[in-house]
Design an enzyme around this catalytic site. Structure first.
Site, short mmCIF file in Angstrom:
data_model
loop_
_atom_site.label_atom_id
_atom_site.label_comp_id
_atom_site.label_asym_id
_atom_site.label_seq_id
_atom_site.Cartn_x
_atom_site.Cartn_y
_atom_site.Cartn_z
N ASN A 142 8.14 -5.53 -0.88
CA ASN A 142 8.05 -4.38 0.02
C ASN A 142 6.57 -4.29 0.38
OD1 ASN A 142 7.92 -2.03 1.42
ND2 ASN A 142 8.95 -0.77 -0.13
N ARG B 283 13.38 4.82 12.41
CA ARG B 283 12.08 5.48 12.39
C ARG B 283 11.26 5.11 13.63
NH1 ARG B 283 9.33 4.95 6.80
NH2 ARG B 283 8.20 6.73 7.67
N PRO C 46 0.80 -1.22 0.00
CA PRO C 46 0.00 0.00 0.00
C PRO C 46 0.84 1.28 0.00
CG PRO C 46 -0.06 -1.06 2.15
CD PRO C 46 0.56 -2.04 1.20
N ASN C 47 0.32 2.26 -0.73
CA ASN C 47 0.88 3.61 -0.82
C ASN C 47 2.14 3.71 -1.67
OD1 ASN C 47 -1.08 4.94 0.90
ND2 ASN C 47 -0.16 3.77 2.56
N HIS D 87 12.88 -2.52 1.98
CA HIS D 87 12.26 -1.24 2.35
C HIS D 87 13.13 -0.11 1.85
CE1 HIS D 87 9.34 -3.25 4.84
NE2 HIS D 87 10.32 -4.02 5.25
N GLU E 208 12.84 -9.44 1.70
CA GLU E 208 12.07 -8.27 2.13
C GLU E 208 12.90 -7.02 1.92
OE1 GLU E 208 11.27 -8.42 6.32
OE2 GLU E 208 10.26 -6.48 6.33
N ALA F 231 3.18 -0.74 4.88
CA ALA F 231 2.72 -0.82 6.27
C ALA F 231 2.21 -2.21 6.64
CB ALA F 231 1.64 0.23 6.52
N TYR G 207 11.21 8.78 1.27
CA TYR G 207 11.15 7.69 0.29
C TYR G 207 11.85 8.00 -1.03
CZ TYR G 207 7.79 5.79 3.59
OH TYR G 207 7.21 5.29 4.72
N ARG H 267 5.12 11.00 -2.50
CA ARG H 267 4.85 10.77 -1.09
C ARG H 267 6.12 10.96 -0.25
NH1 ARG H 267 4.80 4.69 1.28
NH2 ARG H 267 3.89 5.16 3.30
C1 DQA Z 1 8.25 1.12 3.80
C2 DQA Z 1 8.32 1.34 5.33
C3 DQA Z 1 6.97 1.12 5.97
O1 DQA Z 1 7.05 1.31 7.37
C4 DQA Z 1 5.95 2.10 5.40
O2 DQA Z 1 4.69 1.83 5.93
C5 DQA Z 1 5.92 2.08 3.91
C6 DQA Z 1 7.19 2.00 3.17
C7 DQA Z 1 9.58 1.46 3.10
O3 DQA Z 1 9.76 1.02 1.97
O4 DQA Z 1 10.43 2.17 3.67
O5 DQA Z 1 4.86 2.20 3.30
O6 DQA Z 1 7.96 -0.24 3.55
#
Ligand code: DQA
Length: 158
Positions: A77, A110, A13-14, A103, A101, A80, A26, A21
């Site tokens: 990735n 964080r 998501p997002n 990020h 995994e 959240a 990011y 964003r």
């Molecule tokens: C994320 C880190 C997560 O905590 C966050 O919710 C994201 C992006 C990252 O790529 O840094 O949506 O996965």
């Protein structure tokens, strides 16, 4: 003969908002640019990527199930959902494919709620904090692992 692998790349998501964003966290690279870069990196290693983004947990889970048979590994990735989703974790275990995994941000720099990942304990490893480079490093690590573990076997066709 070099084995060719098909890797499922999942963005949670997002991540469709990448570039817009919170660029200070990011970065300014868009998701389309990341997918293009991953296809190029995979191609240079004689592999392929299938990239998929969704804001819906169930759609991500369906994509994980769909990887069975078609893909040899998953780069994820989960956004959240990393911190919340037992369903994604169980699905990843269920299909039995190796998982890496990634990020963009360094989770451990964080908020405390980002320090726990449900996926980390079932992944080969986690790469966190290198922006779009996290994906490249993760893909290379996953393909390296697949090469190592298929060495001596016939490998995949292609
Ligand atoms: C994320 C880190 C997560 O905590 C966050 O919710 C994201 C992006 C990252 O790529 O840094 O949506 O996965």
């Amino acid at each position: 003969v070099t084995s060719s692998f098909n890797i499922l790349v999942l963005h949670g998501p997002n991540l469709n908002l990448l570039g817009l964003r919170e660029p200070e966290i990011y970065g300014s690279t868009t998701l389309a640019e990341i997918d293009t870069m991953l296809a190029r990196v995979a191609g240079s290693l004689e592999c392929q990527v299938s990239c998929f983004q969704s804001n819906h947990e169930g759609a991500l889970l369906d994509a994980i199930h769909g990887a069975r048979g078609d893909c040899q590994g998953i780069l994820i990735n989960a956004g959240a959902y990393t911190h919340t989703s037992l369903a994604l974790r169980d699905g990843l275990v269920g299909v039995g494919l190796p998982v890496v995994e990634v990020h963009l941000s360094n989770l451990y720099k964080r908020e405390v709620f980002r320090h726990h990942s449900h996926i980390a304990p079932i992944a080969l490893g986690q790469i966190s904090g290198f922006g779009a480079e996290s994906y490249r490093l993760g893909l290379q690590a996953l393909i390296h692992h697949l090469r190592e573990t298929s060495a001596g076997s016939a490998g995949m066709a292609g």
